[in-house]
Each structure stands twice: as C-alpha cells, then as structure tokens.
Design an enzyme around this catalytic site. Sequence first.
Site, PDB file in Angstrom:
ATOM      1  N   MET A 147       0.751  -1.141  -0.092  1.00  0.00           N
ATOM      2  CA  MET A 147      -0.036   0.027  -0.171  1.00  0.00           C
ATOM      3  C   MET A 147       0.944   1.156  -0.066  1.00  0.00           C
ATOM      4  SD  MET A 147      -3.107  -1.361   2.466  1.00  0.00           S
ATOM      5  CE  MET A 147      -3.583  -3.104   2.222  1.00  0.00           C
ATOM      6  N   CYS A 148       0.498   2.337   0.469  1.00  0.00           N
ATOM      7  CA  CYS A 148       0.999   3.596   0.244  1.00  0.00           C
ATOM      8  C   CYS A 148       0.939   4.611   1.305  1.00  0.00           C
ATOM      9  CB  CYS A 148       0.088   4.298  -0.887  1.00  0.00           C
ATOM     10  SG  CYS A 148      -0.256   3.262  -2.385  1.00  0.00           S
ATOM     11  N   ARG A 149       1.448   5.743   1.238  1.00  0.00           N
ATOM     12  CA  ARG A 149       1.390   6.832   2.308  1.00  0.00           C
ATOM     13  C   ARG A 149       1.242   7.899   1.738  1.00  0.00           C
ATOM     14  NH1 ARG A 149       1.961   4.290   7.022  1.00  0.00           N
ATOM     15  NH2 ARG A 149       0.390   3.197   5.778  1.00  0.00           N
TER      16      ARG A 149
END
Lengths: 285, 285, 285, 285
Positions: free
Chosen positions: C1-3
């Site tokens: 996933m991401c930030r």
Amino acid sequence: MCRFLVYRGREILVSDLLAGSEQSLIRQSYQAREREEPLNGDGFGVGWYAHDIDPVPGVFTSTRPAWSNRNLRRLAEKIRSTCILAHVRAASPGSSVTEANCHPFQYDHFLWMQNGVIPEFVRVQRRLRKRLADEFYNMIQGTTDTEHAFALFLHKLRKHLHDYNLDTLQRTLAKTIRDLTKLHRETGSRETAFFNFALTDGHNIIASRFASDPHVEPQSLYIAQGRRFVCTDGVYDMTPADGRVEAVILASEPLTSDREDWTPIPANHLVTISPELHVDLVPLD
Amino acid sequence: MCRFLVYRGREILVSDLLAGSEQSLIRQSYQAREREEPLNGDGFGVGWYAHDIDPVPGVFTSTRPAWSNRNLRRLAEKIRSTCILAHVRAASPGSSVTEANCHPFQYDHFLWMQNGVIPEFVRVQRRLRKRLADEFYNMIQGTTDTEHAFALFLHKLRKHLHDYNLDTLQRTLAKTIRDLTKLHRETGSRETAFFNFALTDGHNIIASRFASDPHVEPQSLYIAQGRRFVCTDGVYDMTPADGRVEAVILASEPLTSDREDWTPIPANHLVTISPELHVDLVPLD
Amino acid sequence: MCRFLVYRGREILVSDLLAGSEQSLIRQSYQAREREEPLNGDGFGVGWYAHDIDPVPGVFTSTRPAWSNRNLRRLAEKIRSTCILAHVRAASPGSSVTEANCHPFQYDHFLWMQNGVIPEFVRVQRRLRKRLADEFYNMIQGTTDTEHAFALFLHKLRKHLHDYNLDTLQRTLAKTIRDLTKLHRETGSRETAFFNFALTDGHNIIASRFASDPHVEPQSLYIAQGRRFVCTDGVYDMTPADGRVEAVILASEPLTSDREDWTPIPANHLVTISPELHVDLVPLD
Amino acid sequence: MCRFLVYRGREILVSDLLAGSEQSLIRQSYQAREREEPLNGDGFGVGWYAHDIDPVPGVFTSTRPAWSNRNLRRLAEKIRSTCILAHVRAASPGSSVTEANCHPFQYDHFLWMQNGVIPEFVRVQRRLRKRLADEFYNMIQGTTDTEHAFALFLHKLRKHLHDYNLDTLQRTLAKTIRDLTKLHRETGSRETAFFNFALTDGHNIIASRFASDPHVEPQSLYIAQGRRFVCTDGVYDMTPADGRVEAVILASEPLTSDREDWTPIPANHLVTISPELHVDLVPLD
C-alpha cells in the site's frame, strides 16, 4: 539547435505564454519555422521566479518532448510569474538527451540557456574547464557546451555574483563570448560558432545574437515590447505600449502573426533589458 | 552504496540470473540484507556479451527502480549470455540519479561497475581528470566517482587496450586503486574510501574488495563456483562443480540460501577469473 | 500500500510540508514506519490549489521515486498553497507503475487518492465500470482500483458536481465504500479490502479509514490540528491551536515526533474537514 | 498516425533493420515522407521473437522518441531475430503518451500494432469492451483504439488461440475490421476510420490496409521480398529473390531508394505471409 524565449513584465500565466497559440514555443517544439530542421523534441525546460518566496528560480525540465508532457501542461496552468524562461531542445550531435543536459541551467539566482553551438565542443571542453575556479568546475553536471559556457560566465563574474548591475552582466557576457570564440578557434576548427545566449537574475536580462564568422547570419532572435502580452482564443497579442512598456519578450521566433511587433536583434549584438524594462543594444566586436 | 553481480559460465537466461528468486538482485534492489540501508532504488543496469555478434557488450540502464521496470523484465526473458553484469544503485549523496550515472559503464569491449564510494569525491574529481589523456577525459558523461575511476583505469591501460592478459588487468586495477586512495588522501579527508570494483571484457573478470582504512571492513563481496547455476520454482541453486567449474558468480550478497556455496573475498584483495574460469586471489597492499 | 497526506490551512510552501524533516512524506517514500514493507518507491504525486488562478488543482506526478526527483524538489520550493495533497505509492500486485496509475487523480476541481486495496480488483473492475455513466466510464485512463473508485464516487455525485456541501460529499463517500465492499464481496473473495480514501475540492476535505472485515485493523490514519505547521532546521512542529485552528493535516503517519499532536482516526470512520477547518468524525456502518 | 514495419526471414540484427539508413524507421520517427505531419515522436516499440528460448516475443517500448533513445540503440545492436516488428508513434488526439499506450501490444505469443485511427474512439470504447470475454476485457492496460482492437481480435480467435492457421487469422482479422467499422459507424461519426493493422505469432503474418470510406485512400503500406535485406555503409538493399524469397518486409514507407522493390498493398486488402514466406492478398469487402 533550439528555440527559446524570455519574458519579463506584468505577471503572466506560464501556459498563456507557452501553450496558448499556433506560434507558441510548445508548437515550435515540433514545428519551428525559421530553421531547416523544424524539430525540437530533445527535451525542454522552463524556469521562473517567485520573488515573494525567494530569489532562486524554479525550474522544470524533462527529456521528453514538450508537446506531450502532461506535467508541463498542468504546471503551466498554475504558475504565474513576472519573469519566465523556456527552452525546447534539438540536441547537438554528440550531446546526449539526458536530464543533466536540459536547459535552462540554474545557479543561485541565475538562469542561463542557449540556442547555438560550439562546433566540435569536445575539443574545447578541457581547456575551458581548466580556466574555471573549483566552484564552477564542480557545478558542471552534464556535457553541453551551454552548461560549460555558463560556468565560464559565472567564473568571470565570480567576484560580483551578488554585487553587479546590468552593465557588469553585459561586459561579462561579451568577454565570455570572446573567450569561447577564441577557445573554439584554437582548436583549428573552421566551422562557425553560434552563440544566442540568454541570462537573467529575475530582474535584469541579457542576451546575445552572435556568429563567429561575420559573413554568416546568426540564429534568429527577436524582441517585442508592449503594454501587455495576452492570449485570447488561441491568438497571441502584444498590445501597444503607448509609452508604457510593461511586457518584453525575447524569442527565437515571433510569437504573434503581426511581425511588425517583432524587431530582429541585429547580428553580433547583445541586447539588455533593465529591471525597468528599458531595452538597449550593444555591438559585439 | 549499491549491490552488484557478475556471472560467467554456461549460457544463462538473464531473467534466471536476476529475477528468479527471493535472493535475486532485483529483490536486493528493495531489500538488501547485508547493509544498514536496504534500498537500492536509484536506477539499475545490465550488461551482457553476445560474442557471436561482436565484442562490444549490450547495456540496458534505467533511472527507475529495477523492481518495477517492465522493459527490464521483458528483455531479461529473451537475452542469454555467457557473461552478464548487473547493478542496482543507491546513489551517493551529491551524485544525482540521471541516465549518465547508471552502472555498468561501457567502453569499447569493457564493462565496469562499483559498489563503493570516494568520500567527498567532488574534491578529487578535478585532480583525477587532470591525469587523463583526452580520449578518457572526453568519454566522461556523468558525475559519479565510478565513471571517473573507470576513466583512470582505462588511461592506465591505454597502451594495451587490445593487447593484455589477466595479469595486465590485475596490475592495472591495483594501480588504479592505489592512485584513487592517494588522490582521496590528498584532499585531507579522514573518511574511509570503499572500492568494490568489477571489470570484464566478456572473457576475463577482475574485481576488488577494498577499504582504504585497513581497520575497517570493506563492503561485502562473495564468490560461488559450480557446474551450473539454475533457478527452479523460485529457488536458486549452484550445482557442485565436482572438478568441472562451468559457472562462476561474484556478488555483493549470496544468491542462494546455502551460504556454504559462497566464499567471501578477503578484505583488500583482488579476485581474478580467467577465461577458463580459474579463480585467483591477489592481496592489495 | 501507500502513504499520503492532506494539508489545509494557512498558506504553506510545499517543500516545507513534504521535504522538511525526518518524518516527511518524502522520507516515508523509502522508510515508512508503520508498515511491514517500508518502501513506497513506485512513483508519487502532489496536487495543490491556486484559488487565485482557478478552481482546478495543479498536479505533478512521476513514476520515479519521490526521493530522487529533482523536478519535485525544485517545484516544491516554489509552490505555496492553502490546500495540498501528496502521495507516495507502493503498487499493488498486478497494477503496474505507469503514469496513468499515479495518485492523486484529478477530475474538474476534485482530487482523490487512496492508501488501500481491493483484493483481486481485476474481478471487480468490469462490474464496477458497468455502473458508470459514460462520462465517468471514459475518464478512466489507468488500471488502479483507486481511479475506478473515484469514477464510482463521481458517478454517485454526478447530479451535484457543482452543487453540494460537506454532508453531500460525506454521504457519497459512505455509499461508495458500501458499494465497493459489496462489489468485492460478490467476487467470493475472503480477503479484507482496505479503503483509506481522501477527497478534496480545495475547500472541503473528506477521508476514510476502513477495513471491510471489522476484526481487522485498517491502515493507519492520523489527524493533527494547530495554529501553524512549521518546519525549522529539519524539525516539524504543529503549534498549538489555543482555540484558533488554522492548519489541519491528515496523514498516514505522524509527521512530528510529538505523537500527542496526532489523533488516530478510529477504525471504520469517515473524517470531514469543513472549509472553516472544523473536524468531524462519522462512523461507517 | 504512425509508421511501422514487420520483418520476417533470415536472421537479421535489429539495428541493421531499424537504424541503418536514411530511410530507416528511426529516421521516420522524425522525418516521415508519406505523411503531411512528418513527426512520430510519441514513443516507439520493438518486438522480436527468440524461438530458441520460447514462443513469447520480447518487447521494448518507450514513451521517449526513438531517435535519441540510448537503450534502443544499444539493444538493437545485440538482438538478432527472424521476426521483428517496430513502431514509431504519433499519438491520436486524446490518447496520451504513456507506457501503456506504446505499440506493439503483446498477448501470449502474439504481437499487434497499428497505423490508423478510429475517429472519436471514446464513443466506441464502451460498446467494444462489452463484447469481450473477461480475459480480454481485463488484459487492456491503456486507452488506445489499437489495444482495444487487439482485444477484439483475440476475443474472436479465443477458441483457437493455439490452434489456427494463416487462414483462421486472416478471417478473424477481416471480421475484426468489419466489426470495428460497424461499431464506429454506429456512433454516427462521418469521419473515415483507417485500419492498417499488423499481427504476427512469429511465424505467420497478417496485415491490413483499409479505409472505411472506399473513396478515401488508406494509409500507405508496402511489401518487399527478396533473398536478403542488408545494410551496407548506410544504404539498405533488398537483394533480388531469384525464386528463393528469404526476407519479406511490410512497411508504411519504402526502406530502400529503389522504389521498384516495394509493391503497394492495394486499398482495402489484407496481406498474408505464410511461415514459408509465401505472400497473398485478400480483398476486404
């Protein structure tokens, strides 16, 4: 060679300046008119000043062509400035299309770019670098003649990097061109060197139109002055100054259809634009 | 710093070598084990020889990380070679992520790469370049210590670029490292320089594992030898040689789980691999 | 996933927000803390509003990692805004690192981004697209679940694209999440879907922290409010509001060391931020 | 529109085929002759088969222009194949220059590319996708009409993806073109659709030269046959077959100066090339 423009004056949206019309610089990236080879697809760059933030200009460059760059299009619609430079590149043979070779080049509060070429630059490079103080020797990241010429200019200005006026800049550029011509001649090359440089600090602008052989026409360079440069429905217009110049553009090719707006810079001359937008021409010997 | 590997032996598919397993170099691009900072995402490069075509190696580099590069993945599945180099980069501070700075560097039939660093290289650069003959001065396109070290190596080899043996290469690399160490020391820097270089011409291989301070452990470097290096269902295996070595790998980190396959190169040594895959170690003084 | 992060409040320089400190989002691109896999190197994006120019936000995205992007660094130092979104990406398996897949996604005056995943999205995609009016069907350029979710959100809002309030947006996002969860469940997948979405129009902000399985912890999401968010000598600080909130940040990870500044959004809640910076939480059923 | 070529025959070095001469496809990327707009700078792609490795072709694409791509130049000098496709792109309006939009498109052992356009494709897209089985619906990564047309072709062939002959391929392509024309006509558009497609599996080749309006000249397409296609000192030559055809090239523009080598494919025809290099023409109704 390449195409470029410099704008100074009332605040303008970058996209109005670069992308608005059939004569726009982005259009020139794939369809320049005043050159045999109409393509300038070897990357591009835009520089601009945000004086309310700090004196160091913003720069956006890419090795991809200007005409299809989504980031360029989106940024240009959000950035406004009173001083903007833009450049579309046609790489010289031997000088590769890499990020480090994209114009404009930035150093501190200065921006520099070129439409021109030192023939067989590889033979000039080493002797040019020898002359540079470490600071300017070490700033060089790429392999273009343009970046090396910038380093030479800065070296010559080094004692006055924050303490100069338009006259200082003009004399330094003249000396830089003289030196480059000499360095080029010393290689024994008989080809003509072309030096259309442009430099700005966000307030002052100087540019040159020069060919080392006085019998050869330099690359084209024009100036337009007016009250305002506007783009309406895909048509550029420089409204007449009527005594109050508030917008000046230097460009490799006229941006408006009305060519009377555009005065060619005479061959082998410098043009200077003062912070108050006063324009002067100075012959190069 | 970076991670690299060199393969020589039976023809192998590049993707079997680089992408097959949890220990693969592409995996090391985002999860290296033997380093504090596990990321090598500042571009990558692959070089390989196609001896049936010509002696000049093919090279594919990118400033994007190896792990997500579709071109790399597709090419790796179609290229087979008996001599392959690969490198994933963690850029040194000050050395930007540009195409011209991607390893491996190629000159004629040579490939060169590094996992290491000359601290404060900018202070070494100028004096290093001064020593170079024009040909090697002018070949430099980027700003890495690695490319400059390659130019110095080639300069030292210049009279024997096509007329050398493994011994010549080994002595030239030793001299290059000695010179670089001296150049670095002359800057007054007290930091340690690390030089894990690898060079090949497609037949001979030499590499170094070196730290300028003898009390400091150099960057890791391992060698594995066997009959065959294979990748089956995501597991790498170097099958035992049983007297007939037909595959040799030099790598920053072991590629197989069986660490017994992998012999560390001793600190401050060169390792040489002959065209017949004979391996030798030579101490650096 | 991401930030990701969203900022709204007093005008701030993008570089002060994104690059100033050890906790910065750009730092999180290679060293996120609250995730098992610390790397977000599959491109990035920044969106910002220039309300004095027009309501459509500027967007700058790249498939290269944020940490080494010279254009990002240079732009961030020249752009100031009262509303800024930024995202560093770790691509889901199967969703490639291409320009069309970079967050944030823009449509008219809206920006949208996600830290989350619909497992096996390829099985959801077709049925999701079926529900869309042509305008939103055709806006899709890439293959991410995020862009498709955005199209679904816009489709649900379609009659009120220019005529809504924070409550409308909040209800539309809740419905979108309900629909996505249903679409995902219908595939028979038993994996958990995670939906940390963020949407803004430059004035209103809504975001979600959601996991489709109530027994599973959603991805992290924090909020901080204060008088001013400043970056001094590499240290971020949110100065206390003392009743006058003039800066709000939503972020996947706290940006300051003082974790008391940061309130976790409760699991399976929406958070809304009004144009006057009033913050509310709404449970998702 | 674009320029492309397909080669089948004796093994040839990719660089000899693509970069050798003034008529080369790389030259056509910036100076095509048989088109009003001579520029094809919106990326490129090369596909080739390595039958000794596996049936899936290698592909290398880039959104940067072919003329300055160092990776392309280096790869082309190391890859030899008996079946090579190459494409330089001029993006249709509305179809962005992204990696996912570069030709050729690959699926399993097939490669597909196009020089042509479905006008207002966005209005066709949705109805086209509706007809696709999930497998082909989900393979679509980008937004080009070309990739969608490929999905439609594969869908029509789906029961015979590994069990077909040249005749099957030819009838499937004819049906695909008929369907696309119908889909386009149903939008009410009166513009002409152009479909110069090329498909190969590494052994069989089919291509079309088609305009939906019989009164309009389709995009150019030529075929040359001979014993050998060679490049000597920058000059291409197709040596006469004298009964033994061992090299066939389909190309948007003739690659050699001797135009007699090049037979135009008649308007609204398919051309098929058998594994034995037998060439046939089939009218499209």
